[in-house]
Every structure is written in C-alpha cells, then in structure tokens.
Enzyme design. Sequence first.
Site, PDB file in Angstrom:
ATOM      1  N   GLU A  60       0.814  -1.222   0.000  1.00  0.00           N
ATOM      2  CA  GLU A  60       0.000   0.000   0.000  1.00  0.00           C
ATOM      3  C   GLU A  60       0.846   1.271   0.000  1.00  0.00           C
ATOM      4  O   GLU A  60       0.572   2.212  -0.738  1.00  0.00           O
ATOM      5  CB  GLU A  60      -0.951   0.023   1.204  1.00  0.00           C
ATOM      6  CG  GLU A  60      -2.178  -0.848   1.059  1.00  0.00           C
ATOM      7  CD  GLU A  60      -1.898  -2.324   1.315  1.00  0.00           C
ATOM      8  OE1 GLU A  60      -0.769  -2.659   1.740  1.00  0.00           O
ATOM      9  OE2 GLU A  60      -2.800  -3.146   1.086  1.00  0.00           O
ATOM     10  N   HIS A 129     -10.159  -5.623  10.722  1.00  0.00           N
ATOM     11  CA  HIS A 129     -10.760  -5.461   9.392  1.00  0.00           C
ATOM     12  C   HIS A 129     -12.163  -4.901   9.444  1.00  0.00           C
ATOM     13  O   HIS A 129     -12.919  -5.063   8.500  1.00  0.00           O
ATOM     14  CB  HIS A 129     -10.801  -6.821   8.666  1.00  0.00           C
ATOM     15  CG  HIS A 129      -9.459  -7.259   8.203  1.00  0.00           C
ATOM     16  ND1 HIS A 129      -9.277  -8.320   7.340  1.00  0.00           N
ATOM     17  CD2 HIS A 129      -8.230  -6.782   8.463  1.00  0.00           C
ATOM     18  CE1 HIS A 129      -7.988  -8.484   7.119  1.00  0.00           C
ATOM     19  NE2 HIS A 129      -7.329  -7.556   7.799  1.00  0.00           N
TER      20      HIS A 129
END
Lengths: 324, 455
Positions: A60, A129
Amino acid sequence: MAILTYREALNRAMVEEMEKDPLIYLMGEEVGHYQGAYKVSQGMLDKFGEERVIDTPISENGFAGIGVGSAMVGLRPIIEFMTWNFSLVAIDQIINSAAKMNYMSGGQFPMPIVFRGAGGAGGRLGAQHSQAFESWYAHCPGLKVVCPATPKDAYGLLKSSIRDNNPTIFIESEVLYGSKGEVPDDEYTIPLGLGEIKRKGTDITLVTWSRALSFALEAAEILEKEGISVEIVDLRSLRPLDENLIYESVKKTNRAVVVEEGWPVAGFGAQISHLIQKNAFSYLDHPVERVTQMDVPMSYAANLERMSLPNANRVADTIREMLR
Amino acid sequence: MAKIQEMTQLSPTMEEGTIVKWLKQEGDSVNPGDILAEVETDKAVMEMEAYDSGVLLKIIQTEGTKLKVGEALAIIGKPGEDISSLLSNLPKPQSPKNTSQNTTSRNEKEVPSSPSQLPAKENVPVEKQILPIPSTAANQALTKTPQESQTKDTNNGFTSVTRGSLRVLASPLAKSIAIEHGIDLHQVIGTGPEGRITKKDVLDSLQKGPRATNPGIVTQTPDEVVNLNGMRKTIAKRLTESKQNLPHFYLNVDVNAKALESFRKEINEFQASQNPDSAIKVSLNDIIVKATASALKLHPKVNASFQGETIVQYGRVDVGIAVSIDGGLLTPVIRDANVKSILQISSEVKELAKKARDRKLKPEEFSNGTFTISNLGMYGISRFTAIINEPESAILAVGSVEDKPVVENGSVVAGRILSLTLSCDHRVIDGAVGAEFLKTLRSFLEKPNLLLAVG
C-alpha cells in the site's frame, strides 16, 4: 431508470470517466485479473488493458506513493485499497504527501487523486478489518472525504471525485456493495458537499452518512408507527460538509441526533454536534445526542459484532428518550 | 477590627434563611445579644442576635434576600473603620443585586439572558407574580414585561423572592421563545430532563389562560403564581418523604363521645365557678391530648421511632399538635403530656398555638415530639387519615363529634360519635399493637374518670 447494485454503480462511474479521459487509471491489489477484491472493477481490465488497470503487490505504501507521484506529473489515478484498514500502511503518503502537496507547492502541484475502497465493518472480519476511518481522514485539512450510502449517490459522487483536482478519500461501505437501488440512465454527477434529505420529518433531525443511513431509515420506520416523525439528513460527504442543510433541518425540528458507524471519541459526529450547538443554539430544545459503535475494538463473534455496531433499535431508543 | 456577621443557624434543620426585616440600621451601635434582624427559617421567623459590639458599618444583604447559613450579612466594627478590603474579599453575588446600596457596579456588558434577568425595580419584594396572559391567540407576542406584572406587598407568610436570583434550567429554544413572548421562565414548570424547561413547556404556559373566544371579552382572571416559602418547602419535602418511605396503615375506631362531652362541660362549669373572669375553656382536643398521652405511656411500642437498625421506645411522652397557620402548619409539642393536668395542657396548647400563628415559635417548642395529633373536627370533617410526622411512628387523626344512630341493648338510639384514625408505621407498629393502643385510648375517652387512675 435501471436498478443497479452499489458495486455496479461504482463500476459504471469509473468506466464512463476512464472512457472520457485517458489520463485516468486504476491501481491496486486484485483490481485487474481478479476483477476486484469486491468485484467493483469487473470487466475493466478487458476494457482498458494492463496500462490503465494495474494489479499491484501487497504494498500500500508503495502504490499509494506511486499514485501521488503520478498525479504530480499530470495523471489522474484512482487508487483502490482492498479495504481502508490497509490504508494505514499508506497513511503517510495520504496525509503527508497527497493532502499537503497542493498547499506546500503553492498550488504548483494539484493532486487529482482518488483513494477508494471498502470501509466499515463487513461481518465477522474481526477487530483489524472492521473499522470506520472517515473521521481520521476528515480530521486532516486538504482531503475531501466522501461516504455514499446508495447506488445513485455512489455513482454521482465517484464521478465528481474523479473529476476533482484535490485528493479524495472515497469510502465505500463493505456491506453495501450488494445493495440495490435506482440509478438514472442519463449521466449525472452529484457535487461534493451537497447533502440530501433522505426522509422528511418534523420531530427530530437525524444526521448520518454511509451505512448508518440504513439504521436511520429502519429506526424512522419503527418510530413513525409511534407517531414520531424523523427527518434524515444524509451528508454524503464529510468534507466538504453541507452545514446549512443540517441547520435548516434543526431549525425546523429543534432536536438532533448523529448516527455513525465509527467509534464515539473524536468521531465526526462530535464535530457535527459542536457545529449544531454553535450555529443553531437558540433552536435547540434538547442537547444533541449521538449513536455510535461501542468504544471497543470490534468483536469477531457475530452476536457481539451486532451489539457493538449501532442499529435501528438503539437509534430508536435514543430518539424516544429525547422526545420523552 | 471590623468583623463579618454571618447568617447563623437558628434551628437544627435550618439550611438557609430569608431576611425579613433589619431592626438595626447602618450607623447604629450594637452589642452582643442585640437583635440585628428578623430572619425567616424553614419553620418560623426568628430573631438574629449580634455577636460583636461596635457599630453596624454595613448591611450587605437587604430585606427579602435568601442566604445560606454562613453567608455574610453585615459588618460590625469601629465607627469610620475602613471595610473596603473586607467587602472586596466577599464572594461575588451570583446575580444582579436589586439594591440601591449595592456598591459593586454590575458588569455593563452583561446581557440579560431572559426577561427574568432584567433588573427589577429597586427593592420591590415580589410576593406573588402574576403571569400575563395573551388576550387572544397564543402566538400573539406579549407586550407586558415582568416588571409590569402586578406585585402584592402583603406579609402573609409568603417569602419575598429577589428576581433573577434563581438559575432557571431551560433549553436555548425555550429561552428564545420566552424572550420573544415576554414570559418569565421562573413561572414555567419544566418537564424535560432534570426539570429543564422545553419549548413545549413555554408554549403550554402561553396557552394556560382560557383563550378569549370573543376578542371583545377581556375579563379573565389571571393565574396567580405563589412562591414557596421556607415552611411550604419543608412541608413538601418532609411529608413526601414520609408518605413515600413509611409503610403507612390505618386503624379506624368510633368512640361514643357522650361521657367525653359531659366531662368537658363539667370541667368548664367548674372553671367558670372558680375564676368567673378568666376562665380557661377546655376543648375536647385538650382532653384527647391527655387521654392519648396516658394511653401512649401504657403502650410504649406506639410511642417509638424507627432508627434504621433499631427502634427507640421513648421514655417521655411528648405530644405534638398540628396547628394550621397562614401558609402552612406547625406542630407545637406538649412535653410530658401524660403527667400534666388537662387544664395545664389546655393553657399550654392555647399559648403555643398563638405563638405558632404569630410565627414566634422557637425550634425547641416544635421539635422532638414522640407522637402527633391532628384534629380537623372543628372543620366538620367526620374522619380522615393523616401522614405520619417522621421520625415518629404514628399520628392520630381526630374528626368531629357527630349525631349518629347507635345500637344500645338491641335498640337504635341517638348517639354522639367521635371517629379516630390512627396512621401507623408498619416497620414499628403491627396491626394488633395499634389496635391495643386504640382500645386503651377509647376506654379513656368513653370513661374519662379513668384518667385519674393513671399518670
């Protein structure tokens, strides 16, 4: 007027914009050959090829940085995070580079980049998450933060975000991808910073965005049977913020509650309640209340996850108490 | 060295007092023991003495002001002494003072947050505030300001309240509506959380008055809003607590009052023959007090108090008598009523009742009873139930003596019946215990000569 899912509406917006403007490209994990982790980019690799729909390794910080650099030299990247939880790896690129580049270069480097992906809780994905990060990004000046709640809004807002010359944090709700709604066939955009009254009412103003709109609508249905009329303001974007829409509604109803998926402390709802008490003080008949996720990491167990998130009953209880 | 005279605690339950009248003025010389002012406590109007000698240099608080115990009232010192530092060290008043003698200038930038915060006329005690009522529709703005609302300067036991001295809890919206319509929020009852006044409450108060169906008719009687005085507040607090916390039950008994009435007549005839000029007229209640006290001595379980982990059975029998006075009631106590003669009881009751009505009763004269009697017979009430006067465990409600048919030896004859109702705290007194006590009391009332046999 077609009925589209939220993911189809996003797909249509990206495809249309990329067909118009060759400078736009999509980059992220699994966006190409796998057709998108959540199938948002379905068919786009075939349509635009590997130069414009780029699969990346799990990196990322790397691909967000590449996106920022490419925007500095004139491209218009759409960076997909598989989920916003993983954006934390790239947060230095987002906050320190993307958000400030235009400012620190005295306007020499506009930053026409969109960071998009799934946000909020998905359903039994655990504490790492299942997080709503819009308050984190809204905190930082220089970023636009967009949180659509319906397919129609998702389409119109994503098109505006792609066309915007500023870095945009476009947070899609993981649980909404499959939700369906009417999307006009003709092309349209929804300006960033324009909220919408999703339901008219007279007794209380409920301010919300993204997934929490579904709790709000459900609560309003329950309360209507009890003779309580709830007006629902869907902000659609947190930055820029449609403040006047909130005040106009509060001036009419004299009460406000903010419903959001994220945690209470320093959540965006706190900013909204501050603005309401500051700018509509004389119209308030009750302190502004908030309904948020519980102030704990998200549980993995399905029943505890349900208890942790806001829901229609919690919203309805809060409103009943306010109107007692 | 000048000293500050503080609000003194004048009774065991006193938390705050209202200055009724200053008896000394600035410049008067005072000595310890001199009466400085009359102060209304939660129970009575009391005299406040000076503790220091010197000159009354400064009256800090004017008549009508309510103060907590320990707050500064006045300054006593040597003539001409500089008291500016003493004054400047006093805590600042919470609200604008309505006094011409006030030396602290009000902050000029202070914006009144509601009409009630506007400075009232100098030194006007607001006894009863009349709520203005719209003459037509509720949404018509009222032009009357609170200052124009009528004030009655009566001295009937209602406390004067200094305007703007109370913090009103109201929502911002309620406040703005009140300002728009000139409503005094002090007069609005709040129904919101913590008693907060909401928009609905203000609108309700706007509509309180009957709306004129014909605009030509404007002969409406406005609502009268009466501020609670200390006594009213105490009554409200203590009786609510008693009725909520004490498990009351009630025992009712009818007493044949023929003997009692003739007994009273005999006493009064005897009295008249002894002192033709100054005869005390004994009332039925005086005899009931004596009889009750004598019965209590024989039933210590009724003459008792619940104390959490223990029950105290009093050795003394001190009977309180509920006396109605203007604006409330007090219970002067007849100490050791079981050993006093009926005549003695009679003259004490008369004296204490007069003191109560003149609001001169001292705390030691109306506290620490062991039992109370409440008599509404003179009002023609047949029977009623009374609320126990905590920490006592029972109260006797006495009705009037009435002509009623009674059955004697199988035939109906005209009778004189007195109805008694005993309210008992079930934590202390069981049904049978209360019943035994009433049985004894009934014997004493039906055969009053038995009172000679007991002490």
